[in-house]
Design a protein around this motif. Structure first.
Motif, PDB file in Angstrom:
ATOM      1  N   SER A 281     -19.000  -6.534 -30.396  1.00  0.00           N
ATOM      2  CA  SER A 281     -20.246  -6.404 -29.647  1.00  0.00           C
ATOM      3  C   SER A 281     -20.085  -5.367 -28.540  1.00  0.00           C
ATOM      4  O   SER A 281     -19.032  -5.292 -27.905  1.00  0.00           O
ATOM      5  CB  SER A 281     -20.610  -7.748 -29.026  1.00  0.00           C
ATOM      6  OG  SER A 281     -21.685  -7.608 -28.120  1.00  0.00           O
TER       7      SER A 281
ATOM      8  N   TRP B 119     -27.963  -9.509 -33.297  1.00  0.00           N
ATOM      9  CA  TRP B 119     -26.539  -9.208 -33.421  1.00  0.00           C
ATOM     10  C   TRP B 119     -25.746 -10.325 -34.096  1.00  0.00           C
ATOM     11  O   TRP B 119     -24.943 -10.076 -34.990  1.00  0.00           O
ATOM     12  CB  TRP B 119     -25.939  -8.886 -32.059  1.00  0.00           C
ATOM     13  CG  TRP B 119     -24.551  -8.365 -32.158  1.00  0.00           C
ATOM     14  CD1 TRP B 119     -23.400  -9.099 -32.090  1.00  0.00           C
ATOM     15  CD2 TRP B 119     -24.154  -7.018 -32.401  1.00  0.00           C
ATOM     16  NE1 TRP B 119     -22.302  -8.278 -32.247  1.00  0.00           N
ATOM     17  CE2 TRP B 119     -22.747  -6.989 -32.444  1.00  0.00           C
ATOM     18  CE3 TRP B 119     -24.853  -5.830 -32.575  1.00  0.00           C
ATOM     19  CZ2 TRP B 119     -22.037  -5.825 -32.655  1.00  0.00           C
ATOM     20  CZ3 TRP B 119     -24.144  -4.667 -32.772  1.00  0.00           C
ATOM     21  CH2 TRP B 119     -22.749  -4.661 -32.819  1.00  0.00           C
TER      22      TRP B 119
ATOM     23  N   LYS C  69     -24.783  -3.909 -37.743  1.00  0.00           N
ATOM     24  CA  LYS C  69     -24.154  -3.778 -36.424  1.00  0.00           C
ATOM     25  C   LYS C  69     -23.744  -2.334 -36.162  1.00  0.00           C
ATOM     26  O   LYS C  69     -23.930  -1.824 -35.053  1.00  0.00           O
ATOM     27  CB  LYS C  69     -22.946  -4.703 -36.313  1.00  0.00           C
ATOM     28  CG  LYS C  69     -23.336  -6.164 -36.214  1.00  0.00           C
ATOM     29  CD  LYS C  69     -22.113  -7.048 -36.154  1.00  0.00           C
ATOM     30  CE  LYS C  69     -22.508  -8.511 -36.046  1.00  0.00           C
ATOM     31  NZ  LYS C  69     -21.348  -9.406 -36.002  1.00  0.00           N
TER      32      LYS C  69
END
Length: 69
Positions: free
Chosen positions: A5, A33, A41
């Motif tokens: 992330s 996400w 992603k």
């Protein structure tokens, strides 16, 4: 291996851009996400990189307008 992330724990949405000031993702991208596959992603990260480059270019342009020649 999972795509990491871009969150940097500076979670504040900019009223001007509509993006998080920390990771430059939209609310939709942030909420997506967790369930997105790695391809999606990577696509989000590509958009984040594009936004970051545009913001840096805009900052450089405005800085050059402020500095005396």
């Amino acid at each position: 291996m999972s795509v990491p992330s871009p969150c940097i724990n500076l979670c504040r949405m900019s009223p001007h851009s509509g993006y998080c000031e920390g990771c430059l993702r939209s609310i939709a991208e942030i909420t997506e996400w967790g369930r997105a596959d790695d391809g999606r992603k990577r696509a989000i990260l590509h958009e984040v990189a594009r936004r970051k480059a545009a913001a840096e270019a805009a900052g450089a342009a405005s800085a050059s307008l402020r500095s005396p020649s």
